[in-house]
Design an enzyme around this catalytic site. Structure first.
Site, mmCIF file in Angstrom:
data_model
loop_
_atom_site.group_PDB
_atom_site.id
_atom_site.type_symbol
_atom_site.label_atom_id
_atom_site.label_comp_id
_atom_site.label_asym_id
_atom_site.label_seq_id
_atom_site.Cartn_x
_atom_site.Cartn_y
_atom_site.Cartn_z
ATOM 1 C CG ASP A 1 -6.461 -3.418 -8.536
ATOM 2 O OD1 ASP A 1 -5.588 -3.333 -9.514
ATOM 3 O OD2 ASP A 1 -6.234 -2.643 -7.347
ATOM 4 C CB THR B 1 -0.281 -4.978 -7.314
ATOM 5 O OG1 THR B 1 -1.381 -4.960 -8.073
ATOM 6 C CG2 THR B 1 -0.008 -3.348 -7.142
ATOM 7 C CB THR B 2 -1.751 -9.650 -9.294
ATOM 8 O OG1 THR B 2 -2.832 -8.668 -9.067
ATOM 9 C CG2 THR B 2 -2.215 -10.758 -9.073
ATOM 10 C CG ASP C 1 -4.804 -0.579 -12.518
ATOM 11 O OD1 ASP C 1 -4.609 0.043 -11.755
ATOM 12 O OD2 ASP C 1 -4.706 -2.194 -12.735
#
Ligand code: ADP
Ligand code: MG
Length: 548
Positions: free
Chosen positions: A53, A86-87, A382
């Site tokens: 994550d 986010t990544t 998520d």
């Protein structure tokens, strides 16, 4: 400037900032997508987390460089806003900066790059709107597909169909009640974790689970339950300190005092009984005598329940939170079909189930070890967010790098309508965004150059807008075929946030650092700047062991 302050000017300053930001982006790159690698994070207490994550990886790292911190901040914002992506944001921001660096080397001024990037991002958002698919926000099948895509990259992916259905049902349960109001509060879903068993032992409780055993002698099962929730303690305030004394001189006085006390308690218990309550939940203490009276009246009394749990319980059961027994009426009571004590491993829990139209529910998570359970929680987090995103804004995209590839294709064409350096900057944006499919392919062990070439060819044809990287089969395929979907809201957030991070760093041309921290303790970990050595700070090799 005061003595010891340092200034880094122009190109050098900018290069340092970019390098640090790109470093963070490279670090996180290998975790993008379902084939991304997991990271093991060992924190200063030597506690270990294994995760894929992005938000967690970045959040746990000790980033001391300002540009690296900026990247972390942007990831946190995306996580807060949409709970996923986010990544991708950090990877895209890094790629934008890399391309910007190339342009700066070719003497394109940063303000022109910023303008071009801004145009590129705006156009990208408009392209997304044209390829988005409208869905019914209550269609369970669609929501599960979305939840599954968001969970695909986490540790527990074998269990994800099961967890996805729990997450979707949790949201559908609390959302049905707020028709017309698209605000769905993920915070109203309580996650109670208990290591042991396996993930498949997890379940959705349409109500609340309290980490509380039942007092000896009280009913351990009530069907149905009528629940009162009070905030004030049900005990007689004992005078504190030594200056206050209760003067009891004779045995009769003691007896009288106790009788009076027990009469008060009896009255209180009667009030709840008359109102029809068979469960009384209290934020603070309850005298043991009170608990005894409750037992005798067949009422389950529970004391010292956290305010957050009280609020959840009120939302789940429809009870009103009142301050004391004095006010209690039948109207204040909540309802649950069943309240029962259950032993899970060695711990006893109180389950409040079968609530009518609960506005709050609990996901009771089980899993072999603490690590497994925590990654499962991140997966659920998520999934809850992406499903909520779509329930609020019911538009989705076929994912797997397809939207980014489509943006790149259309932007390159669109760039032709501009001239000179501006055209270069828009083109750079288009090339930069290809980093997403490229990285997905790379992480799947595919030849990423071949993958991009094939994708470009597909997207140049009509009706091939959804072609992306099937990382499981390692081939280029229509993402609708292998069921990879993402909320439009997440992708929009990724594009805006990455753009914000990149332009923020592009705008900086001088870095001025005050000498003050010199007198403070420097961060213990490697990766701080070296103060006062030369007329610029230098970034050390790593941030706590991360290498370039
Ligand atoms: P993020 O933090 O950005 O959400 P993830 O590691 O969750 O990062 O990866 C998200 C990316 O992975 C998205 O581009 C998504 O479309 C893609 N993706 C998810 N599942 C698949 C799949 N089965 N095949 C290909 N790509 C996938
Ligand atoms: Mg994700």
């Amino acid at each position: 400037m005061s003595e010891g302050s340092t200034a880094t000017k122009g190109r050098t300053a900018q290069k340092n900032l970019f390098d640090a930001a790109i470093l963070v982006s490279n670090l996180i790159k290998s975790s993008l997508g379902p084939r991304g690698m997991d990271k093991m994070i060992v924190d200063f207490k030597k506690e270990i987390a294994i995760t894929n994550d992005g938000a967690t990886i970045l959040g746990d790292l000790d980033m001391s460089h300002p540009a690296a911190q900026a990247m972390v901040e942007i990831a946190k914002t995306v996580d807060y806003e949409v709970g996923d992506g986010t990544t991708s944001t950090v990877v895209l921001a890094g790629s934008l900066l890399k391309k910007a660096q190339d342009l700066i080397d070719k003497k394109v001024h940063p303000t022109i790059i910023i303008d071009g990037y801004k145009k590129g991002a705006d156009k990208a958002l408009r392209i997304l709107e044209t390829i988005a698919i409208k869905v019914d926000p209550t269609d369970r099948n669609w929501l599960i597909k979305l939840a599954l895509t968001s969970m695909a990259s986490k540790l527990v992916s074998i269990e994800s169909p099961f967890l996805a259905s729990i997450a979707v049902d949790a949201l559908l349960t609390i959302a049905r009640k707020s028709k017309g109001d698209p605000k769905i509060d993920v915070d109203h879903i309580k996650i109670e974790k208990r290591p042991g068993g396996s993930i498949s032992d997890s379940r959705l409780v349409k109500g609340i689970v309290l980490d509380k055993p039942v007092w000896v002698g009280m009913p351990k099962k009530l069907t149905p339950a009528r629940i009162a929730i009070v905030t004030k303690a049900i005990e007689i305030e004992k005078p504190y300190g030594t200056s206050v004394k209760i003067n009891i001189n004779k045995p009769e006085e003691m007896k009288m005092y106790l009788e009076r006390e027990s009469k008060i308690f009896k009255n209180i218990v009667d009030k709840f009984a008359i109102a029809g309550a068979n469960v009384v939940i209290c934020q603070y203490g309850m005298d043991e005598l009170v608990l005894d009276y409750f037992s005798k009246a067949g009422i389950l009394g529970v004391r010292h329940v956290k305010l957050s749990d009280l609020e959840m319980l009120a939302k789940a059961t429809g009870a009103k939170i009142i301050s004391t027994s004095r006010e209690v009426t039948a109207n204040d009571l909540g309802y649950a079909k069943l309240v029962e004590e259950r032993k899970v491993e060695i711990e006893k829990y109180l389950f409040f189930e079968g609530c009518k139209n609960p506005k709050s529910v609990t996901i009771f998570l089980r899993g072999g070890t603490q690590n497994v359970i925590e990654e499962a929680e991140r997966s659920i987090h998520d999934a809850l967010f992406v499903v909520k995103d779509v329930m609020v804004k019911p538009q989705i995209l076929a994912g797997a790098g397809a939207p980014e590839m489509e943006i790149a294709t259309q932007l390159k064409k669109w760039a032709q309508t501009f001239t000179g350096k501006e055209q270069l900057a828009i083109k750079a944006y288009a090339e930069a965004i290809e980093v997403i499919p490229e990285t997905l392919a790379e992480n799947a062990g595919m030849n990423s150059i071949d993958a991009i070439i094939e994708l470009r060819a597909k997207h140049s044809k009509p009706n091939h807008k959804a072609y992306g990287v099937n990382v499981q089969k390692r081939k280029i395929e229509d993402a609708r075929k292998f069921n990879v979907y993402e909320p439009l809201a997440v992708k929009e957030q990724v594009i805006s946030a990455a753009m914000e991070a990149a332009t923020m760093l592009l705008r900086i041309n001088d870095v001025l650092m005050s000498s003050k921290p010199q007198t403070q303790k420097l961060p213990e970990r490697a990766g701080a700047y070296e103060y006062g050595k030369a007329d610029e700070y230098s970034v050390r090799d790593g941030y706590g062991g991360i290498e370039k």
